[in-house]
Enzyme design. Structure first.
Site, PDB file in Angstrom:
ATOM      1  N   CYS A  48       0.846  -1.193   0.000  1.00  0.00           N
ATOM      2  CA  CYS A  48       0.000   0.000   0.000  1.00  0.00           C
ATOM      3  C   CYS A  48       0.885   1.249   0.000  1.00  0.00           C
ATOM      4  O   CYS A  48       1.763   1.393   0.856  1.00  0.00           O
ATOM      5  CB  CYS A  48      -0.901  -0.021   1.225  1.00  0.00           C
ATOM      6  SG  CYS A  48      -1.910   1.474   1.392  1.00  0.00           S
ATOM      7  N   CYS A  51       0.222   3.145   3.505  1.00  0.00           N
ATOM      8  CA  CYS A  51       0.611   2.646   4.833  1.00  0.00           C
ATOM      9  C   CYS A  51       1.649   1.529   4.811  1.00  0.00           C
ATOM     10  O   CYS A  51       2.139   1.130   5.863  1.00  0.00           O
ATOM     11  CB  CYS A  51      -0.619   2.172   5.607  1.00  0.00           C
ATOM     12  SG  CYS A  51      -1.215   0.546   5.101  1.00  0.00           S
ATOM     13  N   CYS A  97      -7.489  -0.962   1.064  1.00  0.00           N
ATOM     14  CA  CYS A  97      -6.509  -1.486   2.008  1.00  0.00           C
ATOM     15  C   CYS A  97      -7.189  -1.604   3.369  1.00  0.00           C
ATOM     16  O   CYS A  97      -7.750  -0.631   3.868  1.00  0.00           O
ATOM     17  CB  CYS A  97      -5.319  -0.536   2.096  1.00  0.00           C
ATOM     18  SG  CYS A  97      -4.156  -0.977   3.408  1.00  0.00           S
ATOM     19  N   CYS A 100      -5.541   0.761   6.305  1.00  0.00           N
ATOM     20  CA  CYS A 100      -5.675   2.224   6.348  1.00  0.00           C
ATOM     21  C   CYS A 100      -6.910   2.737   5.623  1.00  0.00           C
ATOM     22  O   CYS A 100      -7.165   3.941   5.632  1.00  0.00           O
ATOM     23  CB  CYS A 100      -4.420   2.894   5.806  1.00  0.00           C
ATOM     24  SG  CYS A 100      -4.223   2.800   4.022  1.00  0.00           S
ATOM     25  N   CYS A 120      -7.880  -5.208 -10.422  1.00  0.00           N
ATOM     26  CA  CYS A 120      -7.437  -4.100 -11.269  1.00  0.00           C
ATOM     27  C   CYS A 120      -7.073  -2.931 -10.346  1.00  0.00           C
ATOM     28  O   CYS A 120      -7.946  -2.283  -9.774  1.00  0.00           O
ATOM     29  CB  CYS A 120      -8.591  -3.740 -12.201  1.00  0.00           C
ATOM     30  SG  CYS A 120      -8.195  -2.494 -13.410  1.00  0.00           S
TER      31      CYS A 120
HETATM   32 FE    FE Z   1      -2.897   0.990   3.446  1.00  0.00          FE
END
Ligand code: FE
Length: 139
Positions: A48, A51, A97, A100, A120
């Site tokens: 990510c 984060c 995610c 976060c 995607c």
């Molecule tokens: Fe994240």
């Protein structure tokens, strides 16, 4: 939605580039074929960009021809959150995610074997951590 990592919009703005902020925090979509990782074949883990949580492995990446990095599955279903997205008069499944709450992309059921799924994902939402690099995930 409660997430492990909570930051104010101001904090995210200070941490992320304007493009990344737009995609990750405002559910934006980068233009097709514009992102850094569309054609990337390097080995590693896509984390990510907000984060650092581990999201996708390079071993599940495939060329979907759509202009966005595409994967057959996340590294762990626990690391992502799915959310029904009815914007733009479509019914799609948004991928976030879990750590976060940042927007990553969408998942579709027209992908290749073995899962038949096409995750995607915006390049702007990802940071590729090369195979031999130590994680630097936030706590
Ligand atoms: Fe994240």
């Amino acid at each position: 939605m409660s997430t492990r990592i909570e930051k104010s919009d101001q904090e995210w703005k200070a941490k992320l580039s304007p493009e990344r902020y737009h995609v990750l925090r405002e559910h934006g979509t980068e233009a097709p074929f514009s992102g850094d990782y569309v054609h990337t074949k390097a080995d590693g883990t896509y984390c990510c960009a907000a984060c650092g949580a581990e999201l996708f492995s390079s071993t599940t990446k495939f060329d979907s021809g759509t202009g966005w990095p595409s994967f057959t599955e996340p590294v762990n279903q626990e690391n992502v959150l799915l959310h029904e997205d009815r914007s733009f008069f479509m019914r799609r499944t948004e991928v976030l995610c879990r750590a976060c709450g940042s927007h990553l992309g969408h998942v579709f059921d027209d992908g290749p074997a073995p899962t038949g799924q096409r995750w995607c994902i915006n390049s702007a939402s990802l940071d590729l951590r090369p195979e031999d690099q130590k994680p630097d995930q936030e706590s």
